[in-house]
Design an enzyme around this catalytic site. Structure first.
Site, PDB file in Angstrom:
ATOM      1  CG  ASP A  90      59.538  54.351 -14.796  1.00 26.04           C
ATOM      2  OD1 ASP A  90      60.413  53.538 -15.141  1.00 26.04           O
ATOM      3  OD2 ASP A  90      58.325  54.062 -14.737  1.00 26.04           O
ATOM      4  CG  ASN A  94      59.203  51.886 -17.982  1.00 22.80           C
ATOM      5  OD1 ASN A  94      58.902  51.009 -17.182  1.00 22.80           O
ATOM      6  ND2 ASN A  94      58.411  52.908 -18.255  1.00 22.80           N
ATOM      7  CE1 TYR A 148      56.448  55.764 -16.981  1.00 19.25           C
ATOM      8  CE2 TYR A 148      54.723  57.039 -18.044  1.00 19.25           C
ATOM      9  CZ  TYR A 148      55.162  55.865 -17.473  1.00 19.25           C
ATOM     10  OH  TYR A 148      54.319  54.781 -17.411  1.00 19.25           O
ATOM     11  CG  ASN A 199      55.897  55.464 -12.053  1.00 16.31           C
ATOM     12  OD1 ASN A 199      54.773  55.545 -11.562  1.00 16.31           O
ATOM     13  ND2 ASN A 199      56.086  55.111 -13.318  1.00 16.31           N
ATOM     14  CD  GLU A 202      52.327  55.069 -14.741  1.00 19.21           C
ATOM     15  OE1 GLU A 202      51.383  54.420 -15.201  1.00 19.21           O
ATOM     16  OE2 GLU A 202      53.365  54.544 -14.279  1.00 19.21           O
ATOM     17  CG  ASP A 211      53.881  49.704 -10.002  1.00 15.89           C
ATOM     18  OD1 ASP A 211      54.005  50.940  -9.999  1.00 15.89           O
ATOM     19  OD2 ASP A 211      53.515  49.068 -11.014  1.00 15.89           O
ATOM     20  CG  HIS A 212      57.844  52.614 -10.014  1.00 16.71           C
ATOM     21  ND1 HIS A 212      58.920  52.470 -10.862  1.00 16.71           N
ATOM     22  CD2 HIS A 212      56.744  52.323 -10.762  1.00 16.71           C
ATOM     23  CE1 HIS A 212      58.489  52.115 -12.062  1.00 16.71           C
ATOM     24  NE2 HIS A 212      57.171  52.012 -12.020  1.00 16.71           N
TER      25      HIS A 212
END
Length: 262
Positions: free
Chosen positions: A150, A152, A107, A9, A36, A252-253
C-alpha cells in the site's frame, strides 16, 4: 520457477484473519504480503495460516498501528527492514526466496488530510519517507526484486475516479505523484499492474464512507506491484480481486495479484 504473489492492506490481521484464510483458500497465492496488520508479531494468528500451507512468515509489527507481514508457501529468508524518515513505524520488511528473488513489502504513510507539510506533520512525514525510499534505491539499485504494498498514492489519472476532483486530495496530489515517480525512477522499477492492464480506470481501494461503495465506485489504485527492470518481463496475469471489497466486514482495500516466471 513460477509463483503468484498478492498484496493486501488487511486493516487488522487479527480482526480479519477469516478473510485472510478465505483468500488463501480460494485464491491460493504462493505469497501474500499484508499491510496495516495492526498487531505485534507474536499476536498474528500465524497458526491459522500455517494450517493452510503458509508455513513461512516474516513480519514487523506494533500494537494497533501499521505492521507488515509476508506469508509464504515457499521458503523465504528475512533480510531486514528499513525505517525511512525515522518514524519508528513497522512499515517495511524484506525477504529473499531460495531462487534469490527479493520481495519488499511497504506500507507508505497515508499523509493525513491536508496536502501541506506546513500545517500537517503527517503529510511532511509521507514526503520524507518517499524521499528516503528514492535515495535508498538510487544508492542500492534493485536487482531480481519485487516491490509491493500500500503505497498510498494513485499515480495515474485513470487510477482515480476523478482526476480533476482529486488533484488537491491527499494520495493524488502532483507533489505525491512526482515523489512516487522519483522512487520508481531511482530503482528503475516497472509498474507490473499497469504493464498488464494498461488502459482504463483501475482501483484497489474504496472508502468506507460510501453508503454503497460498489455503485458509487469512487475508487483509487493505492496498492501496487513493481518489479526491477531485469525481471519485469517475467511478470504477467495481474488482477485486482474487487469482490473481496464486498466480503463480510471487509478491508477497504482489495488484493492485487501478479504471477512471475523466474
Amino acid at each position: 520457477m513460477s509463483f503468484t504473489l498478492a498484496t493486501w492492506n488487511i486493516n487488522s490481521v487479527r480482526l480479519r484473519a477469516p478473510l485472510v484464510c478465505r483468500l488463501l483458500s480460494e485464491e491460493a497465492p504462493d505469497i501474500l504480503c499484508l499491510q496495516e496488520c495492526k498487531s505485534p508479531v507474536d499476536k498474528i494468528p500465524v497458526q491459522d495460516f500455517t494450517a493452510l500451507g503458509y508455513t513461512h512468515m516474516i513480519a514487523r509489527g506494533q500494537k494497533g498501528y501499521n505492521g507488515v507481514a509476508i506469508l509464504s508457501k515457499l521458503p523465504i529468508e528475512d533480510i531486514g527492514d528499513q525505517d525511512f524518515a525515522q518514524l519508528g513505524h513497522a512499515r517495511h520488511v524484506a525477504g529473499r526466496l531460495e531462487n534469490g528473488t527479493v520481495i519488499h513489502n511497504f506500507y507508505v504513510p497515508a499523509g493525513g488530510d491536508v496536502p501541506d507539510r506546513e500545517v500537517n506533520v503527517k503529510f511532511g512525514q509521507k514526503l520524507d519517507y518517499l524521499a528516503e525510499m528514492r535515495d535508498w534505491f538510487h544508492g542500492d539499485k534493485p536487482q531480481k526484486s519485487i516491490l509491493v504494498g500500500d503505497l498510498n498514492i494513485a499515480p495515474r489519472e485513470d487510477d482515480v475516479w476523478s482526476h480533476k476532483q482529486l488533484l488537491k486530495v491527499v494520495s493524488h496530489t502532483p507533489v505525491e505523484v512526482n515523489a512516487l515517480g522519483d522512487v520508481m525512477d531511482a530503482g528503475g522499477w516497472a509498474d507490473v499492474t499497469r504493464a498488464d492492464i494498461p488502459d482504463g480506470q483501475l482501483y484497489s481501494w474504496w472508502s468506507y464512507r460510501a453508503r454503497d461503495w460498489d455503485a458509487a465506485d469512487k475508487g483509487r489504485r493505492l496498492d501496487h506491484v513493481w518489479a526491477s527492470p531485469d525481471i519485469a518481463a517475467a511478470a504477467h496475469s495481474s488482477r485486482i480481486l474487487r469482490p473481496a471489497r464486498g466480503w463480510e466486514k471487509p478491508s477497504d482495500h482489495a488484493p492485487v495479484f501478479a504471477t512471475f516466471d523466474l
